[in-house]
Motif scaffolding. Structure first.
Motif, PDB file in Angstrom:
ATOM      1  N   PHE A 153     -22.355  21.182   8.749  1.00  0.00           N
ATOM      2  CA  PHE A 153     -22.304  20.206   9.856  1.00  0.00           C
ATOM      3  C   PHE A 153     -23.500  20.350  10.781  1.00  0.00           C
ATOM      4  CE2 PHE A 153     -17.966  21.808   9.015  1.00  0.00           C
ATOM      5  CZ  PHE A 153     -17.564  20.748   8.236  1.00  0.00           C
ATOM      6  N   SER A 154     -24.542  21.073  10.309  1.00  0.00           N
ATOM      7  CA  SER A 154     -25.616  21.394  11.256  1.00  0.00           C
ATOM      8  C   SER A 154     -26.282  20.156  11.832  1.00  0.00           C
ATOM      9  CB  SER A 154     -26.644  22.297  10.602  1.00  0.00           C
ATOM     10  OG  SER A 154     -27.102  21.637   9.448  1.00  0.00           O
ATOM     11  N   SER A 155     -26.200  19.016  11.104  1.00  0.00           N
ATOM     12  CA  SER A 155     -26.852  17.818  11.651  1.00  0.00           C
ATOM     13  C   SER A 155     -26.017  17.200  12.771  1.00  0.00           C
ATOM     14  CB  SER A 155     -27.077  16.784  10.550  1.00  0.00           C
ATOM     15  OG  SER A 155     -25.830  16.374  10.033  1.00  0.00           O
ATOM     16  N   PHE A 156     -24.779  17.702  12.949  1.00  0.00           N
ATOM     17  CA  PHE A 156     -23.910  17.060  13.942  1.00  0.00           C
ATOM     18  C   PHE A 156     -24.228  17.547  15.350  1.00  0.00           C
ATOM     19  CE2 PHE A 156     -20.153  17.195  16.652  1.00  0.00           C
ATOM     20  CZ  PHE A 156     -19.843  15.853  16.685  1.00  0.00           C
ATOM     21  N   LYS A 157     -24.389  16.579  16.237  1.00  0.00           N
ATOM     22  CA  LYS A 157     -24.578  16.924  17.653  1.00  0.00           C
ATOM     23  C   LYS A 157     -23.742  15.958  18.453  1.00  0.00           C
ATOM     24  CE  LYS A 157     -29.182  18.882  17.833  1.00  0.00           C
ATOM     25  NZ  LYS A 157     -29.391  18.744  16.391  1.00  0.00           N
ATOM     26  N   VAL A 158     -23.055  16.450  19.479  1.00  0.00           N
ATOM     27  CA  VAL A 158     -22.280  15.531  20.308  1.00  0.00           C
ATOM     28  C   VAL A 158     -23.258  14.650  21.067  1.00  0.00           C
ATOM     29  CG1 VAL A 158     -20.700  15.338  22.252  1.00  0.00           C
ATOM     30  CG2 VAL A 158     -20.380  17.153  20.560  1.00  0.00           C
ATOM     31  N   ASN A 159     -23.016  13.350  21.004  1.00  0.00           N
ATOM     32  CA  ASN A 159     -23.851  12.419  21.754  1.00  0.00           C
ATOM     33  C   ASN A 159     -23.179  12.168  23.101  1.00  0.00           C
ATOM     34  OD1 ASN A 159     -25.160  10.257  22.840  1.00  0.00           O
ATOM     35  ND2 ASN A 159     -25.150   9.021  20.960  1.00  0.00           N
ATOM     36  N   GLU A 160     -23.786  12.749  24.142  1.00  0.00           N
ATOM     37  CA  GLU A 160     -23.168  12.684  25.478  1.00  0.00           C
ATOM     38  C   GLU A 160     -23.052  11.250  25.973  1.00  0.00           C
ATOM     39  OE1 GLU A 160     -21.964  15.281  26.757  1.00  0.00           O
ATOM     40  OE2 GLU A 160     -22.946  16.877  25.603  1.00  0.00           O
ATOM     41  N   LYS A 161     -23.974  10.388  25.461  1.00  0.00           N
ATOM     42  CA  LYS A 161     -23.978   9.010  25.979  1.00  0.00           C
ATOM     43  C   LYS A 161     -23.021   8.112  25.193  1.00  0.00           C
ATOM     44  CE  LYS A 161     -28.805   9.306  27.276  1.00  0.00           C
ATOM     45  NZ  LYS A 161     -30.057   9.128  26.573  1.00  0.00           N
ATOM     46  N   SER A 162     -22.418   8.656  24.159  1.00  0.00           N
ATOM     47  CA  SER A 162     -21.559   7.808  23.313  1.00  0.00           C
ATOM     48  C   SER A 162     -20.325   7.348  24.071  1.00  0.00           C
ATOM     49  CB  SER A 162     -21.133   8.596  22.080  1.00  0.00           C
ATOM     50  OG  SER A 162     -20.065   7.944  21.444  1.00  0.00           O
ATOM     51  N   ALA A 163     -19.845   6.169  23.698  1.00  0.00           N
ATOM     52  CA  ALA A 163     -18.611   5.660  24.296  1.00  0.00           C
ATOM     53  C   ALA A 163     -17.414   6.458  23.761  1.00  0.00           C
ATOM     54  CB  ALA A 163     -18.456   4.189  23.933  1.00  0.00           C
ATOM     55  N   HIS A 164     -17.625   7.206  22.661  1.00  0.00           N
ATOM     56  CA  HIS A 164     -16.511   7.935  22.048  1.00  0.00           C
ATOM     57  C   HIS A 164     -16.506   9.388  22.501  1.00  0.00           C
ATOM     58  CE1 HIS A 164     -15.673   4.590  19.454  1.00  0.00           C
ATOM     59  NE2 HIS A 164     -16.933   4.549  19.081  1.00  0.00           N
ATOM     60  N   PRO A 165     -15.300   9.953  22.756  1.00  0.00           N
ATOM     61  CA  PRO A 165     -15.250  11.377  23.137  1.00  0.00           C
ATOM     62  C   PRO A 165     -15.733  12.262  21.988  1.00  0.00           C
ATOM     63  CG  PRO A 165     -13.026  10.463  22.795  1.00  0.00           C
ATOM     64  CD  PRO A 165     -13.992   9.314  22.684  1.00  0.00           C
ATOM     65  N   ALA A 166     -16.030  13.528  22.323  1.00  0.00           N
ATOM     66  CA  ALA A 166     -16.631  14.440  21.334  1.00  0.00           C
ATOM     67  C   ALA A 166     -15.746  14.597  20.103  1.00  0.00           C
ATOM     68  CB  ALA A 166     -16.876  15.796  21.986  1.00  0.00           C
ATOM     69  N   TYR A 167     -14.416  14.712  20.303  1.00  0.00           N
ATOM     70  CA  TYR A 167     -13.560  14.967  19.140  1.00  0.00           C
ATOM     71  C   TYR A 167     -13.620  13.793  18.169  1.00  0.00           C
ATOM     72  CZ  TYR A 167      -9.725  11.747  20.253  1.00  0.00           C
ATOM     73  OH  TYR A 167      -8.995  10.615  20.457  1.00  0.00           O
ATOM     74  N   ARG A 168     -13.754  12.570  18.738  1.00  0.00           N
ATOM     75  CA  ARG A 168     -13.782  11.365  17.904  1.00  0.00           C
ATOM     76  C   ARG A 168     -15.102  11.325  17.103  1.00  0.00           C
ATOM     77  NH1 ARG A 168      -9.952   7.957  16.830  1.00  0.00           N
ATOM     78  NH2 ARG A 168     -11.036   6.818  15.268  1.00  0.00           N
ATOM     79  N   GLN A 169     -16.188  11.741  17.766  1.00  0.00           N
ATOM     80  CA  GLN A 169     -17.482  11.769  17.064  1.00  0.00           C
ATOM     81  C   GLN A 169     -17.428  12.766  15.908  1.00  0.00           C
ATOM     82  OE1 GLN A 169     -20.926  12.206  19.701  1.00  0.00           O
ATOM     83  NE2 GLN A 169     -19.683  11.436  21.386  1.00  0.00           N
ATOM     84  N   LEU A 170     -16.786  13.935  16.188  1.00  0.00           N
ATOM     85  CA  LEU A 170     -16.690  14.943  15.126  1.00  0.00           C
ATOM     86  C   LEU A 170     -15.791  14.435  14.004  1.00  0.00           C
ATOM     87  CD1 LEU A 170     -17.317  17.754  14.036  1.00  0.00           C
ATOM     88  CD2 LEU A 170     -15.376  18.621  15.331  1.00  0.00           C
TER      89      LEU A 170
END
Ligand SMILES: Cc1ncc(COP(=O)(O)O)c(C=O)c1O
Length: 517
Positions: free
Chosen positions: A10-27
């Motif tokens: 998952f190393s390419s995964f980074k939480v996008n702080e500006k996303s409309a979706h919360p972190a858990y949803r992005q993951l």
């Protein structure tokens, strides 16, 4: 014993702080896409939540919430004391015919189970794609199929036999993987005149249709994990090709002006590729506005993202002037234009084309040669003759009239039968319309109910990748004459209104009114 995946996957995964979706949803979205693409193969053990939380720099609650959602939806199973594993059967497995087509089941032949363990990791990813293309019969309202009954088969037969009789021995061996030269000349002329595409014949690569074009571009231009914007909702064929190449697909919402570029930048500011259907957004049908086109070109200039312009049925426009292709505005050589003969002629011909910048020619030709050397020569010669002699242009003119009449019949009939909660969205171009359903309506269920009653209406929700789906039905109008469309519209309206009133989504009074018509 199942191998535990390290968080490195998952190393390419980074939480996008500006996303409309919360972190858990992005993951959750990242993990689901990895499962669908096979990067997380079935049976693989997921890392312990604490380890993953540390590696990704997020809270353990974020990991737990993402895992819970995946478990609830059937992508992951949790075994007490043993950990969490990618499920052997994921929800999409139920939608994939395992072998051949759905008609195998109808013919009484049992579907063969998928021998998952026999496949490579890439193979598992492919087999899991929720994309299959079975036979598309010209029933009301099969989308994406032209009028088979109006295709000049006799003329085509004559052209083919003449081409065969006169065939020259230079084209009996392998020919240029980029395609038959006179056909490339004819295609270049067609797109320059009709779509203002800025190209020379050398830049035309003849492919076996857009599906091959997407696959070829994904393999040639993307590395696993590269971010690719796709339209949300969007075309399943391009999405499947990107996922199959291991790309990280990033759904970007569309609105009345088409792909929402500003929103896309907020979600993922540096995509490697953007796949877009500007002339007619698939499946909703809007045209990408001039501002959005500028924004896309600006984005590709600053990030060097490729823009893949899927211009699949721009030949059929019924009102308003078409905007020139984005390719015609590109000064950087970052736009790759895709065309197909599946709509303008027949899907079974399997002929399409790419218009690529000159510096990609060598790579694209080689990739094409590796895939299948080149499309069959006879059809290429026949198509060139069909175009050269003006038959292609006159077929399109005739079909434009025919489809306009079929579309108007369908829209008018449905509007007279359906309640206001079920708006019928007219189409300025293309070969299908969309009927929107009230919130809470299950379009997949309704589509099955309709199909049991002999009416084909493809659900809208599977075209969305996130859960912010809209419910609706796609209705093709090109393949069936007006009388057939009217008869099927009546059955359609009765079934839809009955379903919606039984779910309390419309007033029962409206049902009575409609059902008696
Ligand atoms: C959005 C979109 N792009 C492209 C295509 C053409 O695909 P192909 O040329 O592979 O038949 C289709 C066919 O339905 C489509 O709907």
């Amino acid at each position: 014993m199942a191998k535990t995946l390290t968080a490195g996957v998952f190393s390419s995964f980074k939480v996008n702080e500006k996303s409309a979706h919360p972190a858990y949803r992005q993951l959750y979205q990242e993990l689901r896409a990895s499962i669908l693409s096979g990067r997380l193969p079935s049976g693989a053990r997921l890392p312990a939540t604490r380890v993953l939380a540390d590696d990704l720099g997020v809270s353990r609650n974020t990991i737990l919430s993402a895992f819970t959602l995946l478990i609830d939806e059937g992508y992951v199973v949790s075994k007490v004391g043993a950990g969490s594993f990618v499920a052997h059967q994921i929800p999409e497995d139920n939608q994939i015919p395992r072998r051949g087509h759905a008609s195998d089941a109808a013919s009484g032949e049992a579907a063969w189970p998928l021998a998952d363990h026999e496949l490579s990791q890439r193979g598992r990813a492919l087999a899991r794609m929720s994309f299959s293309s079975g036979p598309s019969n010209p029933a009301a309202f099969t989308p994406d199929v032209p009028a088979y009954d109006a295709f000049p088969l006799d003329l085509w037969g004559k052209i083919i036999s003449k081409a065969w009789r006169n065939i020259s021995s230079d084209v009996l061996g392998y020919v240029d993987p980029a395609g038959y030269w006179p056909l490339r000349v004819a295609i270049a002329r067609h797109v320059r005149a009709g779509r203002m595409v800025d190209c020379k014949p050398e830049q035309v690569i003849v492919t076996s249709g857009s599906q091959q074009s997407f696959d070829l571009l994904a393999r040639l231009l993307l590395d696993p994990g590269d971010a690719v914007w796709i339209e949300e909702p969007g075309y399943l064929g391009s999405r499947a090709a990107m996922l199959a190449a291991g790309a990280r697909v990033v759904p970007v919402p569309v609105d009345a002006e088409g792909l929402n570029v500003a929103e896309g930048i907020r979600i993922e500011s540096s995509p490697r590729m953007v796949v877009v259907s500007p002339s007619r957004q698939y499946p909703l049908g809007m045209t990408l506005s001039p501002d959005r086109r500028e924004q896309l070109l600006e984005l590709s200039k600053s990030t060097r993202a490729w823009i893949i312009e899927d211009d699949y049925d721009s030949e059929y426009r019924y009102s308003g002037q078409p905007l020139p292709a984005i390719q015609s505005m590109d000064k950087q050589g970052r736009v790759i234009y895709l065309g197909t003969f599946s709509k303008s002629l027949l899907p079974a011909f399997r002929l399409g084309y790419l218009i690529v910048p000159k510096f990609l020619l060598q790579g694209v030709s080689t990739a094409k040669a590796i895939m299948d050397r080149h499309p069959p020569i006879l059809e290429q010669i026949a198509l060139q003759e069909f175009m050269e002699k003006g038959y292609f242009a006159s077929h399109i003119r005739r079909m434009r009239h025919l489809y306009a009449e079929r579309k108007n019949t369908l829209v008018t009939t449905l509007r007279s039968l359906l309640p206001p909660e079920v708006p019928v969205i007219d189409a300025a171009s293309g070969m299908h319309i969309v009927v929107m359903l009230p919130n809470g309506a299950d379009d997949m269920l309704l589509s099955r109910l309709l199909s049991d009653n002999g009416v084909i209406a493809r659900p809208l929700s599977p075209y969305y990748l996130t859960e912010e789906v809209k419910s609706g039905l796609l209705l093709g109008f090109a393949a069936v004459p007006p009388a057939g469309l009217v008869a099927a519209s009546k059955r359609f309206a009765n079934i839809v209104t009955e379903y919606l009133s039984s779910e309390n989504l419309i007033e029962p009074a409206e049902l009575t009114e409609v059902a008696t018509q």
